[in-house]
Design an enzyme around this catalytic site. Structure first.
Site, short mmCIF file in Angstrom:
data_model
loop_
_atom_site.label_atom_id
_atom_site.label_comp_id
_atom_site.label_asym_id
_atom_site.label_seq_id
_atom_site.Cartn_x
_atom_site.Cartn_y
_atom_site.Cartn_z
CE LYS A 171 -1.68 3.02 1.92
NZ LYS A 171 -1.32 4.39 1.48
CB CYS A 279 13.30 9.14 7.71
SG CYS A 279 14.30 7.86 6.97
P1 NAD Z 1 2.52 9.18 6.77
O1 NAD Z 1 2.63 8.55 8.11
O2 NAD Z 1 1.58 10.29 6.60
O3 NAD Z 1 2.09 8.07 5.68
C1 NAD Z 1 2.76 6.86 5.56
C2 NAD Z 1 1.80 5.79 5.06
O4 NAD Z 1 0.77 5.60 6.02
C3 NAD Z 1 1.11 6.17 3.75
O5 NAD Z 1 1.03 5.03 2.94
C4 NAD Z 1 -0.26 6.64 4.20
O6 NAD Z 1 -1.26 6.40 3.25
C5 NAD Z 1 -0.51 5.81 5.44
N1 NAD Z 1 -1.34 6.50 6.43
C6 NAD Z 1 -1.40 7.84 6.67
N2 NAD Z 1 -2.24 8.09 7.68
C7 NAD Z 1 -2.75 6.91 8.09
C8 NAD Z 1 -3.66 6.52 9.11
N3 NAD Z 1 -4.23 7.41 9.89
N4 NAD Z 1 -3.93 5.22 9.26
C9 NAD Z 1 -3.36 4.31 8.48
N5 NAD Z 1 -2.47 4.60 7.49
C10 NAD Z 1 -2.16 5.89 7.30
O7 NAD Z 1 4.01 9.58 6.34
P2 NAD Z 1 4.46 10.42 5.06
O8 NAD Z 1 4.08 11.84 5.24
O9 NAD Z 1 4.07 9.71 3.82
O10 NAD Z 1 6.06 10.27 5.17
C11 NAD Z 1 6.85 11.11 5.97
C12 NAD Z 1 7.13 10.49 7.31
O11 NAD Z 1 7.74 9.21 7.14
C13 NAD Z 1 8.13 11.29 8.13
O12 NAD Z 1 7.71 11.30 9.47
C14 NAD Z 1 9.44 10.52 7.97
O13 NAD Z 1 10.35 10.67 9.02
C15 NAD Z 1 8.91 9.12 7.94
N6 NAD Z 1 9.87 8.22 7.34
C16 NAD Z 1 10.55 7.39 8.16
C17 NAD Z 1 11.50 6.54 7.64
C18 NAD Z 1 12.25 5.62 8.54
O14 NAD Z 1 12.94 4.76 8.02
N7 NAD Z 1 12.17 5.73 9.85
C19 NAD Z 1 11.75 6.53 6.27
C20 NAD Z 1 11.03 7.39 5.44
C21 NAD Z 1 10.08 8.23 5.99
#
Ligand code: NAD
Length: 496
Positions: A171, A279
Site C-alpha cells: 500500500k 527521515c
Molecule cells: P505518513 O505517516 O503520513 O504516511 C505513511 C503511510 O501511512 C502512507 O502510505 C499513508 O497512506 C498511510 N497512512 C497515513 N495516515 C494513516 C492513518 N491514519 N492510518 C493508516 N495509514 C495511514 O508519512 P508520510 O508523510 O508519507 O512520510 C513522511 C514520514 O515518514 C516522516 O515522518 C518521515 O520521518 C517518515 N519516514 C521514516 C522513515 C524511517 O525509516 N524511519 C523513512 C522514510 C520516511
C-alpha cells in the site's frame, strides 16, 4: 491519466473515493487516484493467499532467477522511473536516481536467498539424533510506505519478503504512486507468478483492512510516528508481526577539531537535499563551543543563498519543491513559530519564487541559530529545508541533548579525534550513527532502523533483520531408529 491497482497480475479499478496527485513544481493536478475500499483490498489478500502455496514451494534459486531479471529491468528503466519520482515527489532527477540505486541494492541482497535461507544444521545433536533449523515464510505479508522514497522504501520490503517465499501486498503513498506502481509492474514482467506481489492504492481504510485481515501475518510500515505507533499497536494486538519505522529528528555534532569545510559540505546535502524530506535528514547542528557555531554559520549562509532551486525534473539543481501545498504551509508555519519562540532566523526561504513556476510548492533553505530544546522547531520533526543550530559546551552535553530527544533514527559526529568518535558511537541512543558521514543509511547487507520513537518493533528493516522478519524459525529434531539407535523407554526429561 488514471492509476489502477495491481491485483493478481492485472491492473484493475476499485473504490470510489479519490484524491489528487500533484506536480509539486507547478501545483497542477496530474491525476485523480482512486482509493481502494475494503472489498478491493480483500481481492488483493485473496490473490496473495491463493498464490502462496506454489510460491512457498518454489525453490529459492528459482525465485532468485526472477529477482535477477527484475534487477535488469530496473536498471534498463532507471531514467523512466527517476522521471516519475521527480515529477510527483519533486526531488531532483539525480536524487531520484540515487534512491532507485539504493533500492536496487536490496534486490541484489535478496538474490542471495538460497544462501540466506540455508538454515542451521547439527549432526549428532544427541545419539543418532540430528537437529536443524529451517527458516520458513510467514504467508501473506503487507507493506505500507511513505511518500518521500516511493522507489527505495518499497524495495526495502517486498524483494526480500518475496525471496523468502512470502506473497506481498503493498500500500504505497497516495501522494506519489506512479513510480512505485511501475516498479511493481516490472517485477511482474520479470516473471513473478500472478498474485505474489499486489499493489493497492489507498488510505486509512485500506490500511485498516490489512490490519484486520487474519490472512495477513506481518506488517512492515515506514512513515510518521503517530501512524507507526497506531499500526504497531493494532497489528500486534491481532497477533501479527509488525515492524513500524517512524519519524526522526537527526542531530549532527560538530566538534572544535572537525574539518569544518567537510562538515559544511556534508551538512548542506544532508539538511537540504530532497528539500529536507528524508527521515535521515540532518535538521540540527549541535556545535561544541561558540567559536565552532559562529564559524559554521558564517560558512553555511553563502551556501544556502547559492542553493539552486527549481523543478526537480530540470537538470543541475540542488533542491526541488516540497511535496504538497499543505506540507509547504506546515513547514512555513514552523519557520514562523521559530521566530515567535525567539530563535534567530538567519536565512529565510519563505516567499521564494521560481520564475515560470509561481504556483509550485517551493521553499528556500532556512537557517536558525540559538535554538533551544523547548522550541517546537526543535521538538518536532519539520520534514523541510530547515536547519537549526544549537550551542553546547562539551561533547557530553551534546550527547545528553540528543539522548533526551524522543526520536533516535540517525545521527553524526564531525571530528578528527578517534576517542570523541568512539565515545559518541558508544553512548548515543540512536540506531544509525555516522562518523564524519552525515547520512549513515546502512548498505543493504546491514539492517536499517532507529531507536526510541523512531521504530516500533524488534527487528530493523532489510538486511539480516529483514530475513528474520519475513521468516519464522522451525527447529526439527530427527531420529531414524534402527538397532542400537532405537529408543529405550525413559521417563526422565531427555538429556545427554
Ligand atoms: P505518513 O505517516 O503520513 O504516511 C505513511 C503511510 O501511512 C502512507 O502510505 C499513508 O497512506 C498511510 N497512512 C497515513 N495516515 C494513516 C492513518 N491514519 N492510518 C493508516 N495509514 C495511514 O508519512 P508520510 O508523510 O508519507 O512520510 C513522511 C514520514 O515518514 C516522516 O515522518 C518521515 O520521518 C517518515 N519516514 C521514516 C522513515 C524511517 O525509516 N524511519 C523513512 C522514510 C520516511
Amino acid at each position: 491519466m488514471s492509476i489502477e491497482h495491481l491485483i493478481n497480475g492485472q491492473f484493475q479499478a476499485g473504490g470510489t473515493r479519490q484524491v489528487a496527485v500533484f506536480n509539486p513544481s507547478t501545483g497542477a493536478t496530474l491525476c485523480q487516484l482512486t482509493l481502494a475500499d475494503s472489498a478491493t483490498v480483500q481481492l488483493a489478500i485473496d490473490a496473495a493467499t491463493a498464490a502462496f502455496p506454489a510460491w512457498r514451494n518454489t525453490p529459492p534459486a528459482k525465485r532468485t532467477q526472477v529477482l535477477f531479471r527484475f534487477k535488469q529491468l530496473l536498471e534498463r528503466n532507471q531514467e523512466r522511473i527517476a522521471q516519475l519520482i521527480s515529477l510527483e515527489h519533486g526531488k531532483t532527477l539525480e536524487d531520484a536516481l540515487g534512491e532507485l540505486k539504493r533500492g536496487i541494492e536490496n534486490v541484489e541482497y535478496a538474490c542471495a536467498a538460497p544462501e540466506l535461507l540455508k538454515g542451521e544444521y547439527s549432526r549428532n545433536a544427541g545419539p543418532a539424533i540430528d537437529c536443524w533449523s529451517d527458516f520458513q515464510p510467514l504467508g501473506v505479508v503487507a507493506g505500507i510506505t511513505p511518500f518521500n522514497f516511493p522507489a527505495m522504501v518499497p524495495l526495502w520490503m517486498y524483494p526480500l519478503a518475496i525471496a523468502c517465499g512470502n506473497c506481498f501486498i503493498l500500500k504505497p503513498s497516495e501522494r506519489d504512486p506512479s513510480s512505485t506502481l511501475l516498479i511493481a509492474q516490472l517485477f511482474n514482467e520479470a516473471g513473478l507468478p500472478k498474485g505474489v506481489l499486489n499493489v493497492v492504492h489507498g488510505d486509512k481504510e485500506a490500511v485498516d483492512t490489512l490490519i484486520q485481515a487474519p490472512e495477513v501475518r506481518a506488517l512492515s510500515f515506514v512513515g510518521s510516528t503517530p501512524v507507526a505507533e497506531y499500526i504497531y499497536a493494532e497489528g500486534t494486538k491481532r497477533g501479527k508481526r509488525v515492524q513500524a519505522l517512524g519519524g526522526a529528528k537527526n542531530h549532527a555534532v560538530v566538534m572544535p577539531d572537525a574539518d569544518l569545510d567537510n562538515a559544511v559540505n556534508a551538512l548542506m546535502g544532508a539538511a537540504f537535499g530532497s528539500c529536507g524530506e528524508r527521515c535521515m535528514a540532518i535538521s540540527v547542528a549541535v556545535c561544541v563551543g561558540d567559536q565552532v557555531a559562529n564559524a559554521l554559520v558564517q560558512r553555511l549562509l553563502p551556501q544556502i543563498a547559492a542553493l539552486k532551486i527549481g523543478p526537480g525534473t530540470s537538470a543541475g539543481l540542488d533542491m526541488g519543491p516540497l511535496v504538497t501545498a499543505a506540507h509547504q504551509a506546515k513547514v512555513s508555519g514552523y519557520v514562523a513559530a521559530g521566530v515567535a519562540e525567539g530563535a534567530e532566523l538567519l536565512a529565510d526561504g519563505r516567499g521564494l519564487q521560481v520564475p515560470g513556476h509561481e504556483q509550485g510548492f517551493f521553499l528556500g533553505g532556512c537557517l536558525f541559530d540559538r535554538v533551544t530544546p523547548q522550541m517546537s522547531i526543535y521538538t518536532d520533526e519539520i520534514f523541510g529545508p530547515v536547519l537549526c543550530v544549537m550551542r553546547v559546551d562539551s561533547l557530553e552535553q551534546g550527547i545528553a541533548l540528543i539522548n533526551a530527544h524522543e526520536y533516535g533514527n540517525g545521527t553524526c559526529i564531525f571530528t578528527r579525534d578517534g576517542e570523541s568518535a568512539r565515545v559518541f558511537a558508544d553512548q548515543i541512543e540512536v540506531g544509525m550513527v555516522g562518523i564524519n558521514v552525515a547520512l549513515p543509511v546502512p548498505v543493504a547487507y546491514h539492517s536499517f532502523g532507529g531507536w526510541k520513537r523512531s521504530l516500533f518493533g524488534d527487528l530493523h528493516a532489510y538486511g539480516p533483520d529483514g530475513v528474520r522478519f519475513y521468516t519464522r524459525r522451525k527447529a526439527i529434531t530427527q531420529r531414524w531408529p534402527k538397532g542400537s539407535s532405537r529408543e529405550a523407554t525413559q521417563f526422565a526429561f531427555p538429556s545427554l
